[in-house]
Design a protein around this motif. Sequence first.
Motif, PDB file in Angstrom:
ATOM      1  N   ASP A  46     -10.526   5.849  -6.119  1.00 25.95           N
ATOM      2  CA  ASP A  46     -10.308   4.573  -5.422  1.00 25.95           C
ATOM      3  C   ASP A  46     -10.658   3.465  -6.409  1.00 25.95           C
ATOM      4  O   ASP A  46     -11.808   3.072  -6.536  1.00 25.95           O
ATOM      5  N   GLU A  70      -0.740   1.117  -5.440  1.00 26.39           N
ATOM      6  CA  GLU A  70      -0.589  -0.055  -4.569  1.00 26.39           C
ATOM      7  C   GLU A  70      -0.606  -1.326  -5.410  1.00 26.39           C
ATOM      8  O   GLU A  70      -1.629  -1.678  -5.972  1.00 26.39           O
ATOM      9  N   HIS A 107       0.828  -1.216   0.000  1.00 28.31           N
ATOM     10  CA  HIS A 107       0.000   0.000   0.000  1.00 28.31           C
ATOM     11  C   HIS A 107       0.861   1.263   0.000  1.00 28.31           C
ATOM     12  O   HIS A 107       0.863   2.039   0.967  1.00 28.31           O
TER      13      HIS A 107
HETATM   14  C1  BG6 Z   1      -7.090   1.524  -0.285  1.00 25.53           C
HETATM   15  C2  BG6 Z   1      -8.534   1.159  -0.500  1.00 25.53           C
HETATM   16  O1  BG6 Z   1      -6.273   0.464  -0.644  1.00 25.53           O
HETATM   17  O2  BG6 Z   1      -6.888   1.816   1.098  1.00 25.53           O
HETATM   18  C3  BG6 Z   1      -9.434   2.272  -0.001  1.00 25.53           C
HETATM   19  O3  BG6 Z   1      -8.762   0.904  -1.883  1.00 25.53           O
HETATM   20  C4  BG6 Z   1      -9.125   2.579   1.455  1.00 25.53           C
HETATM   21  O4  BG6 Z   1     -10.790   1.893  -0.162  1.00 25.53           O
HETATM   22  C5  BG6 Z   1      -7.639   2.888   1.597  1.00 25.53           C
HETATM   23  O5  BG6 Z   1      -9.908   3.674   1.880  1.00 25.53           O
HETATM   24  C6  BG6 Z   1      -7.198   3.199   3.027  1.00 25.53           C
HETATM   25  O6  BG6 Z   1      -7.551   2.195   3.899  1.00 25.53           O
HETATM   26  P1  BG6 Z   1      -7.242   2.322   5.431  1.00 25.53           P
HETATM   27  O7  BG6 Z   1      -7.801   1.078   6.076  1.00 25.53           O
HETATM   28  O8  BG6 Z   1      -5.747   2.401   5.572  1.00 25.53           O
HETATM   29  O9  BG6 Z   1      -7.914   3.577   5.895  1.00 25.53           O
END
Ligand code: BG6
Length: 297
Positions: free
Chosen positions: A211, A271, A166
């Motif tokens: 997203d 990501e 991520h």
């Molecule tokens: C992304 C998702 O990978 O991560 C999104 O596609 C999400 O939908 C984002 O909002 C952040 O996620 P988190 O759990 O770190 O707030």
Amino acid sequence: PTVDVSDNGVTAKLPTGESVEVLLHGASVISWKSKGEVENLWLSESAVLDGSKPVRGGIPVVFPNFGPAPKDHATSKNPQHGFARNVRWEFLGKSTSEGEASKGSDDSVKLDFGLYSTALSDEARKAWPYDFGLVYSVTLSQEGLRTVLNVRNEGKEAFEFQVLLHTYLRVKDISKTTINGLASATYSDKVLSLPTATQSTPTLSINGEVDRVYKSLAQDTTSVLEGGKPRFDVVRDNLVDTVVWNPWIEKAKGMGDFSPKDGYKNMLCVEVGAVDGWQKLDGGEGWEGGQVIRSLL
Ligand code: BG6
């Protein structure tokens, strides 16, 4: 290369100035600087780094489920994006190599982190009761940053998983940032709740919340450009999907650990992962996938 190990994490530096910092919490890379000490990753100013929450920024490791756990799957009791980003990993060690300028090779340093099912809390083990071993390798060289996840099924029973790295890339100005390498790809759009769409333009600009899960990409490289000039190449290895995410104004406001609030102007998540469907791993089997990010300044 120099490597400093502390209670919380590991920092490595090359003689040419590049550096990387990895927290044991989640094995999250929280800083990666390239030539001239330019920071390549975005990290929220209010990111929680004490191990009580996943890190908002850097490169959290998503495993074994992407997004909210699906109801009809063995991962259904897991937290959003799995448990791996929210537990302490173990530092397994480093390997360094000294480059030889005459052969055109650079110094590099590889940091290995491990997470085993035996280290999880009873609660987490109950939620996803499989025996696994993860080794996450973070390699810093002048070429860029390589991060690779190795998954082993240490049990007898097969399990299914998803993986996502991520990465929060730091950009100067999101309004001048574009992405190449997604042309004609199929994606699902979580903002518009569209299960299937096709990338019609070769270049993607970000003008609002985005997203999207791009699936089964044909080319290995996704490029991020600033003002039309190449800034990052993200190269996938044995991973075919890529999520593009920017929370924009309202979503950024809604995240307590996202700051400054206009920080969405300076970040873009690209990501890489295997998140469309599931990777199945039989007992005793292994799987590996990862990325190389090149900073092109
Ligand atoms: C992304 C998702 O990978 O991560 C999104 O596609 C999400 O939908 C984002 O909002 C952040 O996620 P988190 O759990 O770190 O707030």
